[in-house]
Each structure stands twice: as C-alpha cells, then as structure tokens.
Design a protein around this motif. Structure first.
Motif, short mmCIF file in Angstrom:
data_model
loop_
_atom_site.label_atom_id
_atom_site.label_comp_id
_atom_site.label_asym_id
_atom_site.label_seq_id
_atom_site.Cartn_x
_atom_site.Cartn_y
_atom_site.Cartn_z
N LEU A 1 -38.23 4.99 -7.20
CA LEU A 1 -38.20 3.83 -8.24
C LEU A 1 -39.30 3.70 -9.02
O LEU A 1 -39.71 2.50 -9.54
CB LEU A 1 -38.24 2.65 -7.18
N LYS A 2 -39.87 4.80 -9.16
CA LYS A 2 -40.98 4.84 -10.49
C LYS A 2 -40.34 4.54 -11.67
O LYS A 2 -39.24 5.00 -11.97
CB LYS A 2 -41.63 6.13 -10.53
N LYS B 1 -46.93 0.56 -5.62
CA LYS B 1 -46.38 1.54 -6.66
C LYS B 1 -46.30 2.94 -5.91
O LYS B 1 -45.30 3.62 -6.36
CB LYS B 1 -47.49 1.51 -7.90
N GLN B 2 -47.01 3.28 -5.01
CA GLN B 2 -46.92 4.60 -4.17
C GLN B 2 -45.51 4.58 -3.31
O GLN B 2 -45.08 5.48 -3.30
CB GLN B 2 -48.13 4.74 -3.23
N CYS B 3 -45.28 3.26 -2.85
CA CYS B 3 -44.08 2.93 -2.00
C CYS B 3 -42.88 3.15 -2.95
O CYS B 3 -41.90 3.88 -2.68
CB CYS B 3 -44.10 1.84 -1.47
N LEU B 4 -42.88 2.76 -4.00
CA LEU B 4 -41.97 2.59 -5.07
C LEU B 4 -41.66 4.16 -5.45
O LEU B 4 -40.36 4.40 -5.81
CB LEU B 4 -42.09 1.60 -6.40
N GLU B 5 -42.86 4.77 -5.95
CA GLU B 5 -42.66 6.27 -6.22
C GLU B 5 -41.98 6.72 -4.90
O GLU B 5 -41.02 7.89 -5.32
CB GLU B 5 -44.16 6.87 -6.74
N ARG C 1 -37.29 -1.58 -12.78
CA ARG C 1 -37.57 -2.83 -12.86
C ARG C 1 -38.42 -3.49 -12.00
O ARG C 1 -39.26 -4.46 -11.96
CB ARG C 1 -36.22 -3.68 -12.90
N LEU C 2 -38.18 -3.03 -10.91
CA LEU C 2 -38.94 -3.49 -9.64
C LEU C 2 -40.65 -3.01 -9.70
O LEU C 2 -41.47 -3.77 -9.74
CB LEU C 2 -38.60 -3.01 -7.99
N GLU C 3 -40.75 -1.94 -10.33
CA GLU C 3 -42.31 -1.53 -10.67
C GLU C 3 -42.54 -2.64 -11.81
O GLU C 3 -43.82 -2.82 -11.93
CB GLU C 3 -42.50 -0.06 -10.98
N GLY C 4 -41.86 -2.80 -12.80
CA GLY C 4 -42.19 -3.51 -13.87
C GLY C 4 -42.71 -5.00 -13.63
O GLY C 4 -43.50 -5.68 -13.78
N LEU C 5 -41.82 -5.25 -12.56
CA LEU C 5 -42.02 -6.78 -11.96
C LEU C 5 -43.46 -6.78 -11.12
O LEU C 5 -44.16 -7.77 -11.31
CB LEU C 5 -41.00 -7.33 -11.14
#
Length: 62
Positions: free
Chosen positions: A45-46, A37-41, A49-53
């Motif tokens: 991308l926070k 999640k840190q990488c997505l943020e 859909r990728l975070e939701g997945l």
C-alpha cells in the motif's frame, strides 16, 4: 468539538509531552509513523490514500 485545550492537565492526566517532553513526544510520533509506513509498504500500500492520510495526520498542526 472535542476537548478543551489544557483539559488533560487540569484533570491531572498524563500526556506524551508531559511525560516525555515535547522533543520526546515528537520523536515517538515519528517512530510510530515510520512503523506504520513500513507496514503499509509490506502490505503493498505504499503511495496509497492510507499512506497519504498517515502523512496528513502526522504533519498537521493541532
């Protein structure tokens, strides 16, 4: 579809729960999910859909 339940144990394969115990495996999972999640943020991308997945896969019952 997939492997039969308990097949890793029957084949003498290591699993996170067998090595770390269930609490240790859950702790490691939470750590990896937080890192993802840190990488997505950082990638902007926070809330994506990728975070939701990531949430779905980390919270589902197997």
């Amino acid at each position: 579809m997939g492997k039969a339940s308990g097949s890793d144990q029957g084949n003498s394969k290591s699993t996170y729960p067998s090595v770390l115990g269930l609490d240790g495996a859950i702790s490691h999972k939470k750590s990896y999910v937080n890192k993802a999640k840190q990488c997505l943020e950082q990638a902007g991308l926070k809330g994506s859909r990728l975070e939701g997945l990531t949430d779905y896969l980390s919270e589902r019952d197997l």
